[in-house]
Write a protein that holds these residues in place. Structure first.
Motif, PDB file in Angstrom:
ATOM      1  N   ALA A 165      11.181  18.828   0.416  1.00 41.69           N
ATOM      2  CA  ALA A 165      11.755  17.711  -0.343  1.00 41.69           C
ATOM      3  C   ALA A 165      11.403  17.819  -1.815  1.00 41.69           C
ATOM      4  N   LEU A 166      10.172  18.187  -2.107  1.00 38.71           N
ATOM      5  CA  LEU A 166       9.727  18.301  -3.492  1.00 38.71           C
ATOM      6  C   LEU A 166      10.497  19.390  -4.228  1.00 38.71           C
ATOM      7  N   ASP A 167      10.733  20.520  -3.568  1.00 38.25           N
ATOM      8  CA  ASP A 167      11.483  21.606  -4.193  1.00 38.25           C
ATOM      9  C   ASP A 167      12.911  21.162  -4.506  1.00 38.25           C
TER      10      ASP A 167
ATOM     11  N   ALA B 112      17.083  19.476  -8.413  1.00 40.57           N
ATOM     12  CA  ALA B 112      18.180  18.552  -8.718  1.00 40.57           C
ATOM     13  C   ALA B 112      17.933  17.752  -9.982  1.00 40.57           C
ATOM     14  N   LEU B 113      16.666  17.359 -10.232  1.00 38.96           N
ATOM     15  CA  LEU B 113      16.418  16.344 -11.254  1.00 38.96           C
ATOM     16  C   LEU B 113      15.483  16.761 -12.382  1.00 38.96           C
ATOM     17  N   VAL B 114      14.730  17.830 -12.203  1.00 34.72           N
ATOM     18  CA  VAL B 114      13.719  18.181 -13.198  1.00 34.72           C
ATOM     19  C   VAL B 114      14.081  19.467 -13.938  1.00 34.72           C
ATOM     20  N   GLU B 115      14.344  20.534 -13.196  1.00 31.60           N
ATOM     21  CA  GLU B 115      14.598  21.840 -13.798  1.00 31.60           C
ATOM     22  C   GLU B 115      16.013  21.921 -14.363  1.00 31.60           C
TER      23      GLU B 115
ATOM     24  N   LEU C 269       9.781   4.645  -0.683  1.00 32.01           N
ATOM     25  CA  LEU C 269       8.932   4.317   0.467  1.00 32.01           C
ATOM     26  C   LEU C 269       9.020   5.349   1.594  1.00 32.01           C
ATOM     27  N   THR C 270      10.001   6.247   1.528  1.00 32.92           N
ATOM     28  CA  THR C 270      10.122   7.234   2.605  1.00 32.92           C
ATOM     29  C   THR C 270       9.516   8.564   2.153  1.00 32.92           C
ATOM     30  N   ASP C 271      10.336   9.537   1.793  1.00 32.02           N
ATOM     31  CA  ASP C 271       9.835  10.882   1.494  1.00 32.02           C
ATOM     32  C   ASP C 271       8.882  10.926   0.299  1.00 32.02           C
ATOM     33  N   LEU C 272       9.100  10.052  -0.694  1.00 32.67           N
ATOM     34  CA  LEU C 272       8.233  10.106  -1.870  1.00 32.67           C
ATOM     35  C   LEU C 272       6.837   9.578  -1.567  1.00 32.67           C
ATOM     36  N   ALA C 273       6.726   8.749  -0.535  1.00 36.05           N
ATOM     37  CA  ALA C 273       5.420   8.249  -0.097  1.00 36.05           C
ATOM     38  C   ALA C 273       5.026   8.872   1.238  1.00 36.05           C
ATOM     39  N   GLU C 274       5.568  10.050   1.543  1.00 37.97           N
ATOM     40  CA  GLU C 274       5.302  10.708   2.821  1.00 37.97           C
ATOM     41  C   GLU C 274       3.808  10.816   3.096  1.00 37.97           C
ATOM     42  N   ASN C 275       3.428  10.561   4.335  1.00 33.26           N
ATOM     43  CA  ASN C 275       2.025  10.634   4.730  1.00 33.26           C
ATOM     44  C   ASN C 275       1.462  12.035   4.490  1.00 33.26           C
ATOM     45  N   GLY C 276       0.326  12.080   3.834  1.00 36.11           N
ATOM     46  CA  GLY C 276      -0.301  13.365   3.544  1.00 36.11           C
ATOM     47  C   GLY C 276       0.301  14.078   2.355  1.00 36.11           C
TER      48      GLY C 276
ATOM     49  N   GLY D 191       0.826  -1.201   0.000  1.00 37.03           N
ATOM     50  CA  GLY D 191       0.000   0.000   0.000  1.00 37.03           C
ATOM     51  C   GLY D 191       0.858   1.248   0.000  1.00 37.03           C
ATOM     52  N   ARG D 192       1.932   1.215   0.775  1.00 33.59           N
ATOM     53  CA  ARG D 192       2.874   2.327   0.818  1.00 33.59           C
ATOM     54  C   ARG D 192       3.556   2.503  -0.545  1.00 33.59           C
ATOM     55  N   TYR D 193       3.922   1.403  -1.168  1.00 28.80           N
ATOM     56  CA  TYR D 193       4.542   1.451  -2.498  1.00 28.80           C
ATOM     57  C   TYR D 193       3.613   2.143  -3.493  1.00 28.80           C
ATOM     58  N   HIS D 194       2.355   1.728  -3.535  1.00 25.49           N
ATOM     59  CA  HIS D 194       1.414   2.318  -4.491  1.00 25.49           C
ATOM     60  C   HIS D 194       1.170   3.793  -4.184  1.00 25.49           C
ATOM     61  N   ALA D 195       1.215   4.163  -2.891  1.00 23.86           N
ATOM     62  CA  ALA D 195       1.078   5.576  -2.533  1.00 23.86           C
ATOM     63  C   ALA D 195       2.251   6.384  -3.071  1.00 23.86           C
ATOM     64  N   GLY D 196       3.457   5.834  -2.961  1.00 25.93           N
ATOM     65  CA  GLY D 196       4.628   6.525  -3.491  1.00 25.93           C
ATOM     66  C   GLY D 196       4.560   6.686  -4.992  1.00 25.93           C
ATOM     67  N   VAL D 197       4.157   5.627  -5.697  1.00 24.31           N
ATOM     68  CA  VAL D 197       4.020   5.693  -7.153  1.00 24.31           C
ATOM     69  C   VAL D 197       3.018   6.781  -7.542  1.00 24.31           C
ATOM     70  N   ARG D 198       1.909   6.819  -6.823  1.00 21.33           N
ATOM     71  CA  ARG D 198       0.864   7.801  -7.119  1.00 21.33           C
ATOM     72  C   ARG D 198       1.338   9.228  -6.829  1.00 21.33           C
ATOM     73  N   GLN D 199       1.993   9.427  -5.695  1.00 26.21           N
ATOM     74  CA  GLN D 199       2.422  10.777  -5.325  1.00 26.21           C
ATOM     75  C   GLN D 199       3.520  11.294  -6.246  1.00 26.21           C
ATOM     76  N   VAL D 200       4.398  10.408  -6.689  1.00 24.35           N
ATOM     77  CA  VAL D 200       5.440  10.812  -7.639  1.00 24.35           C
ATOM     78  C   VAL D 200       4.807  11.240  -8.965  1.00 24.35           C
ATOM     79  N   ALA D 201       3.821  10.480  -9.410  1.00 15.33           N
ATOM     80  CA  ALA D 201       3.133  10.840 -10.662  1.00 15.33           C
ATOM     81  C   ALA D 201       2.430  12.188 -10.535  1.00 15.33           C
ATOM     82  N   ASP D 202       1.766  12.401  -9.404  1.00 17.26           N
ATOM     83  CA  ASP D 202       1.016  13.644  -9.206  1.00 17.26           C
ATOM     84  C   ASP D 202       1.937  14.849  -9.076  1.00 17.26           C
ATOM     85  N   ALA D 203       3.048  14.700  -8.339  1.00 21.25           N
ATOM     86  CA  ALA D 203       3.894  15.844  -8.017  1.00 21.25           C
ATOM     87  C   ALA D 203       4.967  16.118  -9.066  1.00 21.25           C
TER      88      ALA D 203
END
Length: 236
Positions: free
Chosen positions: A153-155, A160-163, A140-147, A32-44
């Motif tokens: 972390a996102l900034d 580092a990796l996008v901009e 499983l840690t910051d990328l799937a952070e609760n809430g 469940g945590r894994y799928h949350a991380g996958v989802r949050q990475v896609a959204d953010a």
């Protein structure tokens, strides 16, 4: 003369990022945590996270087969449909990957690798191959952070990796937490953990200016690496 480090290509929205179990196969116990991380990475970030072939085969298989974990890294490096890599979690076992790692593949196919803790072992091998790597959140840690992912972390990830690279000032995190949440309890995934204000910079070894390449990592894991063939040379 300082060595030149290859900068991997950026990971803009739409990039496919391989999830790697380089150390522990613990992920299968908290899917469940894994799928949350996958989802949050896609959204953010707009990345599509895909598991490497052996990443979800469980703790027992991955402990008994360190070469399979290395094969996943090599697969991600050579696969033209994979643009970057993220470690699923840390641990204390990826030092056993060293006999199987191919530094020539890392150099020939430079791609961003993101991870923390025990991923220090593999990140250091990127350093030895002359390729920049990124000590930072795992899936499983910051990328799937609760809430949701923390804005700080996102900034940092975007910078580092996008901009596109640009000068910036380092700043300490405005808040921190050690509040423990049971990842197995999926009802808590959308509940933000309590944080407390940060204390600003704390300098441990004086305040004299210094210049050079910045090497990040987990000191405890670097101690595991010390004395092995994977230790970085003194000219890096």
């Amino acid at each position: 003369m300082r060595p030149h480090f290859v900068r991997p290509p950026r990971l803009p929205p739409g990039s496919r990022v391989a999830a790697l179990s380089l150390s522990s196969g613990f992920v299968t116990e908290v899917m469940g945590r894994y799928h949350a991380g996958v989802r949050q990475v896609a959204d953010a970030l707009g990345w599509e996270v895909v598991p490497a072939p052996n990443a979800l085969r469980g703790p027992e298989f991955l402990y008994e087969n360190p070469r399979a974990r290395t094969d996943d890294l090599h697969w991600a490096l050579q696969n033209p449909d994979i643009h970057g890599m993220v470690s699923l979690i840390g641990g204390d076992d990826s030092v056993r990957l060293l006999p199987f790692l191919d530094p020539e593949l890392i150099r020939a196919h430079p791609k961003a690798l993101l991870g923390y803790s025990d991923t220090t072992i593999t990140l250091t091998q990127f350093l030895r191959a002359g390729v920049r790597a990124y000590y930072g959140p795992s899936l499983l840690t910051d990328l799937a952070e609760n809430g949701g992912m923390h804005p700080f972390a996102l900034d940092g990830l975007r910078r580092a990796l996008v901009e596109e690279p640009r000068p910036f000032d380092l700043a300490p995190a405005p808040e921190w937490t050690e509040f423990r949440v049971e990842w197995e309890d999926e009802t808590l995934q959308e509940v933000r953990r309590p944080f407390q204000p940060g204390d600003g910079w704390v300098w441990l070894q004086g305040e004299m200016p210094a210049e050079g390449h910045l090497m990040g990592g987990c000191l405890e894991v670097l101690d595991m690496l010390n004395g092995t063939s994977g230790w970085p040379s003194s000219d890096l």
